[in-house]
Design a protein around this motif. Structure first.
Motif, PDB file in Angstrom:
ATOM      1  N   PHE A   1       0.834  -1.205   0.000  1.00 25.58           N
ATOM      2  CA  PHE A   1       0.000   0.000   0.000  1.00 25.58           C
ATOM      3  C   PHE A   1       0.869   1.256   0.000  1.00 25.58           C
ATOM      4  O   PHE A   1       0.610   2.206  -0.739  1.00 25.58           O
TER       5      PHE A   1
ATOM      6  N   LEU B   1      -9.091   5.145  -0.044  1.00 25.67           N
ATOM      7  CA  LEU B   1      -9.486   3.761   0.206  1.00 25.67           C
ATOM      8  C   LEU B   1     -10.650   3.696   1.185  1.00 25.67           C
ATOM      9  O   LEU B   1     -11.650   3.012   0.936  1.00 25.67           O
TER      10      LEU B   1
ATOM     11  N   VAL C   1      -2.048  -3.640  -8.125  1.00 24.05           N
ATOM     12  CA  VAL C   1      -1.302  -2.431  -7.785  1.00 24.05           C
ATOM     13  C   VAL C   1      -0.359  -2.118  -8.937  1.00 24.05           C
ATOM     14  O   VAL C   1       0.463  -2.939  -9.329  1.00 24.05           O
TER      15      VAL C   1
ATOM     16  N   PHE D   1     -10.899  -3.585  -3.965  1.00 21.10           N
ATOM     17  CA  PHE D   1      -9.942  -2.688  -3.303  1.00 21.10           C
ATOM     18  C   PHE D   1      -8.793  -3.464  -2.660  1.00 21.10           C
ATOM     19  O   PHE D   1      -7.697  -2.942  -2.527  1.00 21.10           O
TER      20      PHE D   1
ATOM     21  N   TYR E   1      -5.300  -1.971  -4.006  1.00 23.02           N
ATOM     22  CA  TYR E   1      -4.456  -1.276  -3.033  1.00 23.02           C
ATOM     23  C   TYR E   1      -3.406  -2.181  -2.381  1.00 23.02           C
ATOM     24  O   TYR E   1      -2.421  -1.689  -1.849  1.00 23.02           O
TER      25      TYR E   1
ATOM     26  N   ILE F   1       2.232   2.608  -3.395  1.00 21.91           N
ATOM     27  CA  ILE F   1       1.327   3.097  -4.439  1.00 21.91           C
ATOM     28  C   ILE F   1       1.681   4.557  -4.716  1.00 21.91           C
ATOM     29  O   ILE F   1       1.978   5.321  -3.801  1.00 21.91           O
TER      30      ILE F   1
ATOM     31  N   ASN G   1      -4.020   8.312  -0.193  1.00 20.37           N
ATOM     32  CA  ASN G   1      -4.459   6.973  -0.604  1.00 20.37           C
ATOM     33  C   ASN G   1      -5.290   6.299   0.480  1.00 20.37           C
ATOM     34  O   ASN G   1      -6.272   5.619   0.182  1.00 20.37           O
TER      35      ASN G   1
END
Length: 172
Positions: free
Chosen positions: A9, A23, A159, A150, A154, A12, A19
């Motif tokens: 995560f 999310l 990703v 998701f 994420y 990213i 982010n």
């Protein structure tokens, strides 16, 4: 199901703070948006997004109105918030009361659980709203079912980091 890979995560593109907020907003909208009126305004004072329930669901009965303040807090687990963060939390609560006076539930959503002392402080705040603490565990719970996409975008195979995109371009 294995826990979420927060290292993935953090890689990213964009800030982890933005982010995390994106999310959390997407998860609430995907899971609970159909139960009421979901709103997310640019630069919303006090909370990043809110949901007024028109139908009962696992969040509560019709009429409950939730607002979420999402804070990444890149602190190691077990470290106290400190005075500056506490002050910002109080300011966010006060802004929420001013901007959304009918809000019934205010959620502070952080990656890691707050320390025992910080939790005691948080729950001792005097406000007409019910205050709740959510953490990465709530993210983990919500990246299933309607939120499964998701988990992949994420934390998993979907990703797309700049390094991965560059590699894919070379391969192509």
């Amino acid at each position: 199901m294995p826990g979420l890979n927060w290292d993935t995560f953090a890689q990213i593109p964009g800030s982890s703070e933005a982010n995390f907020e994106n999310l959390c907003r997407a998860l609430i909208s995907r899971h609970f948006g159909q139960f009421g009126r979901f709103a997310a305004l640019a630069a919303q004072p006090g909370v990043e997004f809110h949901l007024k329930l028109a139908q009962g669901c696992s969040l509560g009965d019709p009429g409950r109105w939730y607002g979420w303040q999402c804070r990444w807090y890149d602190l190691p687990g077990g470290r106290a918030l400190g005075n500056a963060r506490r002050r910002k939390i109080k300011e966010a609560i006060n802004k929420t009361l001013s901007e959304l006076p009918g809000l019934t539930d205010w959620v502070l959503w952080t990656r890691r659980p707050l320390t025992k002392t910080d939790q005691k402080w948080f729950y001792s705040l005097t406000t007409k709203m019910d205050c709740h603490l959510w953490t990465a565990q709530n993210v983990d719970d919500l990246v299933s079912g309607p939120g499964e996409i998701f988990r992949q975008t994420y934390f998993g195979g979907l990703v797309a980091t700049p390094t991965l995109l560059s590699h894919m371009q070379e391969v192509a």
